[in-house]
Scaffold this motif. Structure first.
Motif: not given
Length: 556
Positions: A233-256
């Motif tokens: 049961x996944x309920x009443x959560x807030x999920x925020x996606x931002x640009x993420x830095x990494x060793x391979x370069x910056x990216x956005x999240x794949x899925x919530x």
């Protein structure tokens, strides 16, 4: 009651985490005192106001059980402390800290609990944030440690049938980070095969590279009353996606959120995704893959995300990512198709609102879709069924009576960067927004709004459907796949295949491993329409009214 802020109008948010990260010790030292030991929850006295409030709010949950209350200590690792806690214990994270936190310029003061590796949630263990007013409970990994998962539940080797007690995760903000402010976390909560329910409610997630919640069990199971299989049961959560830095370069999240249970049969009334808010930059809000006879309820979620941006998969594995709102997939082999109930969701994305694949049944009621395209049907050689949505009327009435509204189509969602001084909304705030325009004919019809210059209609993108989907502008009737669809590289007529893929936990090492691949998602890129023909629309008017009148006359 502590509730995460579910809003879509205030998206530039106050400062409160950056200063707190500066408190983090780069190395740990042995604790100077023994960790607290569990005691009867009924005997807890003299606690902080936040702990007392949670004990009262969750008295039905803690009654007759053992509780342990932790204080935030930057020299301790929360995962190590929880290792020593027995099963079936309620773990309360207070806002008391051994080092006084520096208050931020505005917003709540963060109370950081650090982890050096994943928290392993045992049978019946609950983790509940219990902050005083003006504080937020943060779980974050240490900057000098590389970890791929923050919380683990279940096993990839067995369903652990003897473990049947629910586990709760509530009122926590999860903040993934990593060396030199470069995140190393792939998944926040990783759940595999188990035989209990995982309840994840009222949390705030900064979505990492892959997913905030990743429920992935590819073992076969025929469920029954004794062994009901995994529940979420996944309920009443807030999920925020931002640009993420990494060793391979910056990216956005794949899925919530990602649910992959392709070989579990008849998993009914065990899965629900309800009342969550998805914000910022995320390639796809959620992907759900179910086995025969299973069911998932997706109710009252608010999605306002941009799907534009490269993902970590694109960077390191040259793979393609689905982009849009929710992706639904069933099995390509025989058996009763899974049922997806979608009601009262408000989906605004910059790609496709709903993606469907293989054999499934879909009940669609009182959703508002706002995107470039409403539908994408992968594997259109498999027909999927539109189910009578009248059974969702009560859910629509309940959701429509609440006061929420989607932002205007040209609204700009400004999300903070991962390590900037701007942060996710406070879990303790509440915003009341105006009621949207009422649906013109019935509360169970869906609405569609094209955006970014799109000319798509409510039925665009459907190619092989049985039944009909009801929109205020048109009705999407049954339609067969066009004869000039070319299906290339389709695997032979077997239900499952093996495929070599790069798994998320191993992408940093670029190691390919052998794993199951649900045939329902196989060869997506090899389905090539040679015609733009889609589902046949019936424009709004007498046809829509007649269809709705007939449908609503049935009693179930």
């Amino acid at each position: 009651m502590i509730k995460p802020l579910h809003h879509l109008t205030r998206l530039i948010v106050p400062v409160f985490l950056f200063q707190a990260l500066n408190l983090q010790a780069q190395t740990t030292r042995p604790p100077t005192t023994s960790p607290p030991q569990p005691v009867s929850c009924n005997s807890l006295t003299g606690q902080t106001a936040g702990v007392e409030r949670q004990l009262k709010q969750y008295r039905h949950l803690v009654r007759g059980r053992q509780c342990v209350v932790f204080s935030a200590d930057p020299t301790e690792n929360l995962n190590k402390l929880i290792e020593r806690i027995p099963e079936n214990t309620v773990i309360l994270l207070s806002s008391h800290t051994t080092i006084p936190p520096k208050p931020p310029g505005s917003g709540n003061t963060p109370i950081n609990y650090f982890i050096s590796s994943a928290i392993v949630l045992q049978d019946g263990q609950d983790i509940i944030g219990a902050p005083d007013d003006g504080f937020d409970i943060i779980i974050t990994n240490r900057k000098d440690r590389v970890i791929h998962t923050m919380v683990k539940v279940g096993s990839d080797k067995s369903f652990q049938f003897s473990e049947t007690r629910d586990s709760h995760i509530r009122h926590i903000t999860f903040l993934p980070t990593g060396p030199k402010y470069k995140s190393s976390v792939n998944v926040t909560i990783s759940a595999e095969c188990f035989n209990r329910r995982l309840i994840v409610e009222d949390n705030v997630f900064y979505v990492p590279f892959v997913s905030a919640v990743y429920l992935n069990c590819v073992a076969p199971l025929y469920t029954n009353s004794v062994n009901p299989g995994p529940g979420l049961r996944f309920a009443n959560n807030t999920l925020g996606g931002v640009i993420i830095p990494s060793w391979a370069g910056s990216s956005i999240p794949e899925k919530g959120i990602y649910i992959n249970l392709p070989f579990i049969h008849n998993l009914s009334q065990r899965l629900a995704v309800i009342g969550n808010t998805f914000l910022g930059k995320i390639a796809e809000a959620g992907e759900f893959i179910l086995g025969p006879g299973s069911r998932l309820d997706v109710f009252g979620n608010k999605v306002n995300i941009s799907n534009i941006g490269i993902t970590f998969r694109n960077l390191v594995a040259a793979g393609q990512s689905l982009r849009g709102g929710f992706a639904l997939s069933g099995p390509a082999y025989s058996g009763r198709p899974p049922l997806f109930n979608l009601a009262g969701n408000q989906i605004q994305v910059t790609a496709t609102a709903l993606i469907v694949s293989a054999r499934l049944e879909l009940a669609l009621a009182c959703n508002h879709l706002q995107a470039v395209s409403p539908w994408q049907q992968l594997q259109p050689q498999f027909r999927f069924k539109a189910v009578d949505p009248s059974s969702l009327e009560d859910e629509c009435n309940r959701l429509m009576s609440s006061s929420v509204v989607m932002p205007t189509p040209d609204a700009t969602a400004v999300m903070p960067t991962l390590n900037s001084t701007a942060v996710m909304p406070s879990p303790n705030a509440t915003v009341v927004m105006s009621t949207p325009n009422p649906y013109p004919i019935s509360r169970i019809v869906n609405t569609w709004t094209a955006m970014n210059g799109s000319t798509a209609t409510a039925c665009s993108g459907l190619f092989n459907v049985e039944g009909q989907f009801l929109f205020d502008s048109e009705v999407c009737h049954a339609v067969a796949a066009p004869s000039n669809f070319m299906i290339t590289n389709t695997p032979p007529g077997i239900s499952t295949t093996y495929d070599t893929v790069t798994t998320y936990n191993d992408v940093a090492a670029n190691s390919n491993v052998k794993t199951y691949d649900n045939v329902a998602t196989y060869n997506r890129s090899h389905i090539t329409p040679t015609s733009s023909a889609g589902a046949s629309p019936v424009t709004a008017g007498l046809g829509v009214i007649t269809t709705l009148a007939t449908l609503l006359s049935h009693k179930y």
